[in-house]
Scaffold this motif. Sequence first.
Motif, mmCIF file in Angstrom:
data_model
loop_
_atom_site.group_PDB
_atom_site.id
_atom_site.type_symbol
_atom_site.label_atom_id
_atom_site.label_comp_id
_atom_site.label_asym_id
_atom_site.label_seq_id
_atom_site.Cartn_x
_atom_site.Cartn_y
_atom_site.Cartn_z
ATOM 1 N N THR A 63 0.834 -1.203 0.000
ATOM 2 C CA THR A 63 0.000 0.000 0.000
ATOM 3 C C THR A 63 0.870 1.254 0.000
ATOM 4 O OG1 THR A 63 -1.831 -1.139 1.079
ATOM 5 C CG2 THR A 63 -1.799 1.266 1.242
ATOM 6 N N ASN A 64 1.951 1.252 0.779
ATOM 7 C CA ASN A 64 2.878 2.385 0.765
ATOM 8 C C ASN A 64 3.479 2.572 -0.624
ATOM 9 O OD1 ASN A 64 2.468 2.977 3.436
ATOM 10 N ND2 ASN A 64 4.408 2.168 4.154
ATOM 11 N N ALA A 65 3.862 1.475 -1.275
ATOM 12 C CA ALA A 65 4.449 1.563 -2.613
ATOM 13 C C ALA A 65 3.440 2.125 -3.614
ATOM 14 C CB ALA A 65 4.942 0.191 -3.070
ATOM 15 N N ASP A 92 9.906 -0.339 -5.230
ATOM 16 C CA ASP A 92 9.175 0.622 -6.046
ATOM 17 C C ASP A 92 10.157 1.588 -6.677
ATOM 18 O OD1 ASP A 92 9.481 3.063 -4.418
ATOM 19 O OD2 ASP A 92 8.107 2.107 -3.009
ATOM 20 N N GLY A 93 9.687 2.400 -7.590
ATOM 21 C CA GLY A 93 10.544 3.307 -8.341
ATOM 22 C C GLY A 93 10.757 4.660 -7.700
ATOM 23 N N SER A 94 10.337 4.835 -6.464
ATOM 24 C CA SER A 94 10.464 6.122 -5.792
ATOM 25 C C SER A 94 11.673 6.121 -4.850
ATOM 26 C CB SER A 94 9.202 6.416 -4.982
ATOM 27 O OG SER A 94 9.395 7.538 -4.146
ATOM 28 N N CYS A 95 12.379 7.239 -4.820
ATOM 29 C CA CYS A 95 13.497 7.385 -3.871
ATOM 30 C C CYS A 95 13.058 8.083 -2.589
ATOM 31 C CB CYS A 95 14.644 8.149 -4.514
ATOM 32 S SG CYS A 95 15.473 7.198 -5.805
ATOM 33 N N SER A 96 11.767 8.365 -2.448
ATOM 34 C CA SER A 96 11.252 8.984 -1.228
ATOM 35 C C SER A 96 11.215 7.955 -0.115
ATOM 36 C CB SER A 96 9.835 9.515 -1.444
ATOM 37 O OG SER A 96 9.846 10.519 -2.416
ATOM 38 N N MET A 97 11.736 8.345 1.024
ATOM 39 C CA MET A 97 11.734 7.449 2.173
ATOM 40 C C MET A 97 10.303 7.285 2.700
ATOM 41 S SD MET A 97 14.749 6.334 2.784
ATOM 42 C CE MET A 97 14.833 5.850 4.493
ATOM 43 N N PRO A 98 9.980 6.078 3.202
ATOM 44 C CA PRO A 98 8.657 5.891 3.807
ATOM 45 C C PRO A 98 8.526 6.745 5.067
ATOM 46 C CG PRO A 98 9.961 3.865 3.916
ATOM 47 C CD PRO A 98 10.779 4.879 3.214
ATOM 48 N N VAL A 99 7.310 7.126 5.382
ATOM 49 C CA VAL A 99 7.041 7.989 6.531
ATOM 50 C C VAL A 99 6.603 7.137 7.708
ATOM 51 C CG1 VAL A 99 5.600 9.860 7.404
ATOM 52 C CG2 VAL A 99 6.375 9.889 5.031
ATOM 53 N N PHE A 100 7.279 7.309 8.835
ATOM 54 C CA PHE A 100 6.956 6.580 10.060
ATOM 55 C C PHE A 100 6.371 7.573 11.052
ATOM 56 C CE2 PHE A 100 7.869 4.916 14.263
ATOM 57 C CZ PHE A 100 7.619 3.567 14.145
ATOM 58 N N TRP A 129 13.060 -4.209 10.326
ATOM 59 C CA TRP A 129 12.671 -3.753 9.001
ATOM 60 C C TRP A 129 13.619 -2.640 8.583
ATOM 61 C CZ3 TRP A 129 10.980 1.215 7.868
ATOM 62 C CH2 TRP A 129 10.641 2.023 8.960
ATOM 63 N N GLY A 130 13.637 -2.351 7.283
ATOM 64 C CA GLY A 130 14.521 -1.302 6.812
ATOM 65 C C GLY A 130 14.235 -0.922 5.378
ATOM 66 N N VAL A 131 15.083 -0.010 4.875
ATOM 67 C CA VAL A 131 14.948 0.511 3.526
ATOM 68 C C VAL A 131 16.321 0.482 2.870
ATOM 69 C CG1 VAL A 131 14.299 2.502 2.118
ATOM 70 C CG2 VAL A 131 13.117 2.070 4.278
ATOM 71 N N ASP A 132 16.381 -0.026 1.649
ATOM 72 C CA ASP A 132 17.588 0.025 0.834
ATOM 73 C C ASP A 132 17.293 0.953 -0.345
ATOM 74 O OD1 ASP A 132 18.853 -1.892 2.469
ATOM 75 O OD2 ASP A 132 17.997 -3.532 1.303
ATOM 76 N N ASP A 139 13.971 -0.555 -1.935
ATOM 77 C CA ASP A 139 13.369 -1.766 -1.375
ATOM 78 C C ASP A 139 13.011 -1.448 0.062
ATOM 79 O OD1 ASP A 139 13.954 -3.186 -3.680
ATOM 80 O OD2 ASP A 139 15.709 -4.186 -2.837
ATOM 81 N N VAL A 140 11.794 -1.744 0.458
ATOM 82 C CA VAL A 140 11.404 -1.677 1.863
ATOM 83 C C VAL A 140 11.139 -3.113 2.276
ATOM 84 C CG1 VAL A 140 9.807 -0.728 3.565
ATOM 85 C CG2 VAL A 140 10.345 0.587 1.490
#
Length: 153
Positions: A63-65, A92-100, A129-132, A139-140
């Motif tokens: 859903t975030n993606a 996903d194709g976005s370089c925006s970091m997910p919001v916590f 969990w993490g983000v690359d 990748d989340v």
Amino acid sequence: MTVVVEPRLHVELEEPLTRFTAKYPYTPEAAALSRWLVDAALASWGMFDLIDPAVLVASELVTNAIQTGCQLKIGFQVERLGESTVRITVSDGSCSMPVFVDAGLPAGPDHVPSRGRGLVIVNSLARRWGVDLYACGKDVWAELRLRPQSRAR
């Protein structure tokens, strides 16, 4: 080996089946397809106690993606890392970091943010969990682990 489950879902299967990979369009159906794939993968591995939390984690990450608005395909993977651990990865194709959005949200429907609470759920269910980040996307991922007494049924 690629299995076409339906026209929109191509699942990559490797022997032994320790990883299930799929690509989805940026549509709401992607979350439902990811829930189905996680359920099937974990059931095939006998990790029944992880199905409910893993399905929820997968749904939140996909859903975030979807909300990034990118036009590329969403990459999805569920992988067995050992006899008690799985990793769910959403690309996903976005370089925006997910919001916590951290705990301590004000009570009442008028004060709850409409976005950002999915990672709070992921954080509460995942071992880690993490983000690359990459030049063209991210990748989340989240890892979930069975409790020692619930390894098999």
